[in-house]
Design a protein around this motif. Structure first.
Motif, mmCIF file in Angstrom:
data_model
loop_
_atom_site.group_PDB
_atom_site.id
_atom_site.type_symbol
_atom_site.label_atom_id
_atom_site.label_comp_id
_atom_site.label_asym_id
_atom_site.label_seq_id
_atom_site.Cartn_x
_atom_site.Cartn_y
_atom_site.Cartn_z
ATOM 1 N N LEU A 1 0.856 -1.184 0.000
ATOM 2 C CA LEU A 1 0.000 0.000 0.000
ATOM 3 C C LEU A 1 0.886 1.225 0.000
ATOM 4 C CD1 LEU A 1 -2.728 1.560 0.486
ATOM 5 C CD2 LEU A 1 -2.261 1.287 2.945
ATOM 6 N N GLY A 2 0.559 2.190 -0.859
ATOM 7 C CA GLY A 2 1.274 3.458 -0.887
ATOM 8 C C GLY A 2 0.306 4.614 -0.756
ATOM 9 N N LEU A 3 0.596 5.574 0.122
ATOM 10 C CA LEU A 3 -0.247 6.749 0.340
ATOM 11 C C LEU A 3 0.616 8.006 0.284
ATOM 12 C CD1 LEU A 3 -2.411 5.530 3.376
ATOM 13 C CD2 LEU A 3 -3.106 5.602 0.968
ATOM 14 N N HIS A 4 0.078 9.049 -0.325
ATOM 15 C CA HIS A 4 0.770 10.341 -0.383
ATOM 16 C C HIS A 4 -0.207 11.449 -0.033
ATOM 17 C CE1 HIS A 4 3.201 13.722 -1.793
ATOM 18 N NE2 HIS A 4 2.105 14.146 -2.397
ATOM 19 N N ALA A 5 0.265 12.411 0.748
ATOM 20 C CA ALA A 5 -0.509 13.605 1.065
ATOM 21 C C ALA A 5 0.386 14.820 0.897
ATOM 22 C CB ALA A 5 -1.050 13.543 2.493
ATOM 23 N N GLY A 6 -0.074 15.777 0.100
ATOM 24 C CA GLY A 6 0.656 17.014 -0.100
ATOM 25 C C GLY A 6 -0.221 18.204 0.219
ATOM 26 N N ILE B 1 1.159 24.782 2.746
ATOM 27 C CA ILE B 1 0.973 25.520 3.995
ATOM 28 C C ILE B 1 0.864 27.013 3.710
ATOM 29 C CG2 ILE B 1 2.031 26.044 6.226
ATOM 30 C CD1 ILE B 1 3.363 23.308 6.117
ATOM 31 N N ALA B 2 1.647 27.467 2.768
ATOM 32 C CA ALA B 2 1.624 28.846 2.273
ATOM 33 C C ALA B 2 1.897 28.766 0.773
ATOM 34 C CB ALA B 2 2.664 29.691 2.999
ATOM 35 N N PRO B 3 1.664 29.858 0.031
ATOM 36 C CA PRO B 3 1.869 29.785 -1.419
ATOM 37 C C PRO B 3 3.234 29.256 -1.846
ATOM 38 C CG PRO B 3 0.716 31.805 -0.858
ATOM 39 C CD PRO B 3 1.091 31.149 0.448
ATOM 40 N N LEU B 4 4.272 29.469 -1.042
ATOM 41 C CA LEU B 4 5.617 29.045 -1.414
ATOM 42 C C LEU B 4 6.162 27.925 -0.522
ATOM 43 C CD1 LEU B 4 7.220 32.555 -2.085
ATOM 44 C CD2 LEU B 4 6.172 31.006 -3.737
ATOM 45 N N LEU B 5 5.358 27.469 0.434
ATOM 46 C CA LEU B 5 5.800 26.450 1.392
ATOM 47 C C LEU B 5 4.942 25.208 1.236
ATOM 48 C CD1 LEU B 5 7.625 25.702 3.801
ATOM 49 C CD2 LEU B 5 5.857 26.669 5.309
ATOM 50 N N LYS B 6 5.566 24.061 0.861
ATOM 51 C CA LYS B 6 4.834 22.828 0.599
ATOM 52 C C LYS B 6 5.265 21.736 1.569
ATOM 53 C CE LYS B 6 4.188 23.798 -4.322
ATOM 54 N NZ LYS B 6 4.339 23.306 -5.711
ATOM 55 N N TRP B 7 4.285 20.936 1.974
ATOM 56 C CA TRP B 7 4.507 19.826 2.898
ATOM 57 C C TRP B 7 4.101 18.540 2.203
ATOM 58 C CZ3 TRP B 7 1.118 18.533 7.739
ATOM 59 C CH2 TRP B 7 1.771 17.566 8.514
ATOM 60 N N ASN B 8 5.018 17.581 2.079
ATOM 61 C CA ASN B 8 4.758 16.315 1.410
ATOM 62 C C ASN B 8 5.019 15.157 2.359
ATOM 63 O OD1 ASN B 8 4.099 16.962 -1.474
ATOM 64 N ND2 ASN B 8 6.070 18.007 -1.349
ATOM 65 N N ASN B 9 4.142 14.160 2.309
ATOM 66 C CA ASN B 9 4.243 13.009 3.192
ATOM 67 C C ASN B 9 3.945 11.735 2.406
ATOM 68 O OD1 ASN B 9 4.239 14.410 6.082
ATOM 69 N ND2 ASN B 9 2.727 15.452 4.803
ATOM 70 N N ASP B 10 4.760 10.708 2.629
ATOM 71 C CA ASP B 10 4.564 9.410 1.976
ATOM 72 C C ASP B 10 4.537 8.308 3.031
ATOM 73 O OD1 ASP B 10 4.523 10.336 -0.662
ATOM 74 O OD2 ASP B 10 6.707 10.273 -0.818
ATOM 75 N N LEU B 11 3.677 7.329 2.784
ATOM 76 C CA LEU B 11 3.623 6.130 3.606
ATOM 77 C C LEU B 11 3.585 4.925 2.681
ATOM 78 C CD1 LEU B 11 3.138 4.485 6.252
ATOM 79 C CD2 LEU B 11 0.677 4.862 5.871
ATOM 80 N N VAL B 12 4.506 3.984 2.872
ATOM 81 C CA VAL B 12 4.528 2.734 2.118
ATOM 82 C C VAL B 12 4.491 1.594 3.129
ATOM 83 C CG1 VAL B 12 5.835 1.261 0.543
ATOM 84 C CG2 VAL B 12 5.795 3.739 0.181
ATOM 85 N N VAL B 13 3.550 0.669 2.928
ATOM 86 C CA VAL B 13 3.386 -0.450 3.846
ATOM 87 C C VAL B 13 3.496 -1.756 3.072
ATOM 88 C CG1 VAL B 13 1.901 -1.566 5.551
ATOM 89 C CG2 VAL B 13 1.850 0.930 5.297
ATOM 90 N N ASN B 14 4.376 -2.626 3.520
ATOM 91 C CA ASN B 14 4.416 -4.002 3.037
ATOM 92 C C ASN B 14 3.291 -4.740 3.762
ATOM 93 O OD1 ASN B 14 4.951 -6.820 2.906
ATOM 94 N ND2 ASN B 14 7.115 -6.425 2.450
#
Length: 378
Positions: free
Chosen positions: A305-310, A313-326
């Motif tokens: 399973l792979g999940l991504h959330a982006g 936070i502000a027009p020039l500030l980005k937060w990216n998160n990934d989760l990979v589960v076997n």
């Protein structure tokens, strides 16, 4: 040591640039400088710091009305304690998998290591509705984000630190367009490794708003056929990939991917993928960690399973998160990063990669990583 490859590359760039100027359209120059600082451990547990300084220069232009070129040249200088680890010493002289050897190190001490290479190098011809591209290139088959069963020629690991960096393949790609959405493509890619050459076809079209692709032939020496689908369900993008391969002397295996993407009005974007890897091991005791370490495979088990959330936070500030589960052994990979555009041509980022799981599982053995980067575009 430094050899004649740099002179060959420079002479080729000058010749192509001169040809472009002779055609009345000067070459276009662009590129970036990136500094990447990494703190991690080797596979055997040696802590290290690595500072990567990468300069990439791209020059492209027209040689004749229907003939153009694209060259991307990398020069990297590595610093830090990683150069003194056994892992680096064992891997630094391993030849890349491409057919044409277009890299060389020009500096090697206990504290500095310099290497240069051709990242991309293609000649492109357009003959009516037919396009030809010859050389080191990215052949983007498949639509997966974390995994892609059809993207065998330029695969990327879902846990790679720089997932945007794709190893090119030395190949001839021919595409013929039958309409705005219909095309057929043929790729031939030789290999110096026995039984690893590629000769395959892809048909791409659209029916009732659904993009689909069919592939068939030998991919990396394995007889392969596959189907790729991409479309919309409401406001969500959905996609699926399926390949069936017949490795020489082994039973056929299937790889299946289903995924979806959704973008909210508040800039939050979500991606989810389920991946079945028929070539993976059923039991963790059969994992081939050497293949994962060398990049020969991107998945050891069968179900993921792979999940991504982006989120902006502000027009020039980005937060990216990934989760990979076997999903078989329950080991996990989590990555989080913040990136900020200091100005239109300058980005900075910081991030962390964390691996966890029970002893003997796939992601338990991988080292945690903290990283920071600065990238200047020109």
């Amino acid at each position: 040591m430094f050899d004649t490859r740099a002179a060959i590359v420079a002479a080729l760039a000058v010749w192509l640039g001169g040809s472009a100027q002779a055609q009345g359209s000067g070459p276009q120059w662009s590129g970036f400088y990136k500094n990447l600082l990494v703190r991690s451990d080797t596979w055997s547990g040696e802590p290290f710091t690595l500072d990567v300084n990468r300069l990439r220069v791209e020059v492209k232009g027209s040689i004749a009305p229907a003939l153009s070129f694209d060259l991307q040249y990398d020069n990297e200088l590595l610093l830090g304690s990683y150069l003194r680890t056994a892992q680096f010493q064992q891997g630094k002289d391993i030849a890349p998998p491409q057919y044409w050897r277009a890299d060389a190190n020009y500096l090697e001490t206990s504290r500095l290591y310099g290497v240069h290479r051709l990242y991309r190098a293609t000649l492109n011809a357009s003959l009516g509705d037919t396009d030809l591209r010859l050389g080191r290139q990215r052949i983007a088959w498949g639509t997966g984000r974390f995994w892609s069963p059809q993207d065998a020629l330029n695969p990327v690991s879902p846990i790679a630190l720089e997932r945007e960096e794709r190893l090119g393949v030395d190949a001839l790609l021919v595409e013929h367009k039958f309409g705005p959405l219909s095309r057929v493509a043929a790729v031939v890619a030789p290999s110096r490794i026995e039984h690893r050459s590629t000769a395959a076809l892809q048909w791409h079209d659209n029916i009732l708003g659904l993009d689909y692709s069919l592939i068939g032939g030998r991919l990396l020496g394995q007889q392969t056929w596959g189907l790729d689908l991409a479309g919309q369900v409401g406001q969500a993008g959905v996609r699926a990939e399926l390949t069936r391969q017949w490795p020489d002397g082994l039973p056929a295996t299937n790889r299946v991917l289903v995924g979806a993407d959704y973008a909210f009005g508040n800039t939050l974007t979500l991606t989810g993928e389920l991946y079945f890897n028929g070539a993976g091991a059923r039991d963790p005791s059969a994992y081939d960690f050497s293949a994962l370490k060398s990049g020969q495979t991107q998945a050891l088990a069968r179900r993921y399973l792979g999940l991504h959330a982006g989120y902006d936070i502000a027009p020039l500030l980005k937060w990216n998160n990934d989760l990979v589960v076997n999903l078989a052994d329950r080991s996990r990979y989590v990555a989080s990063s913040l990136s900020y555009s200091v100005r239109p041509d300058l980005d900075v980022a910081i991030g962390i990669q964390r691996f966890s799981g029970a002893a003997g599982t796939e992601y338990r053995r991988l080292p945690n990583t903290v990283h920071a980067s600065m990238q200047w575009f020109f």
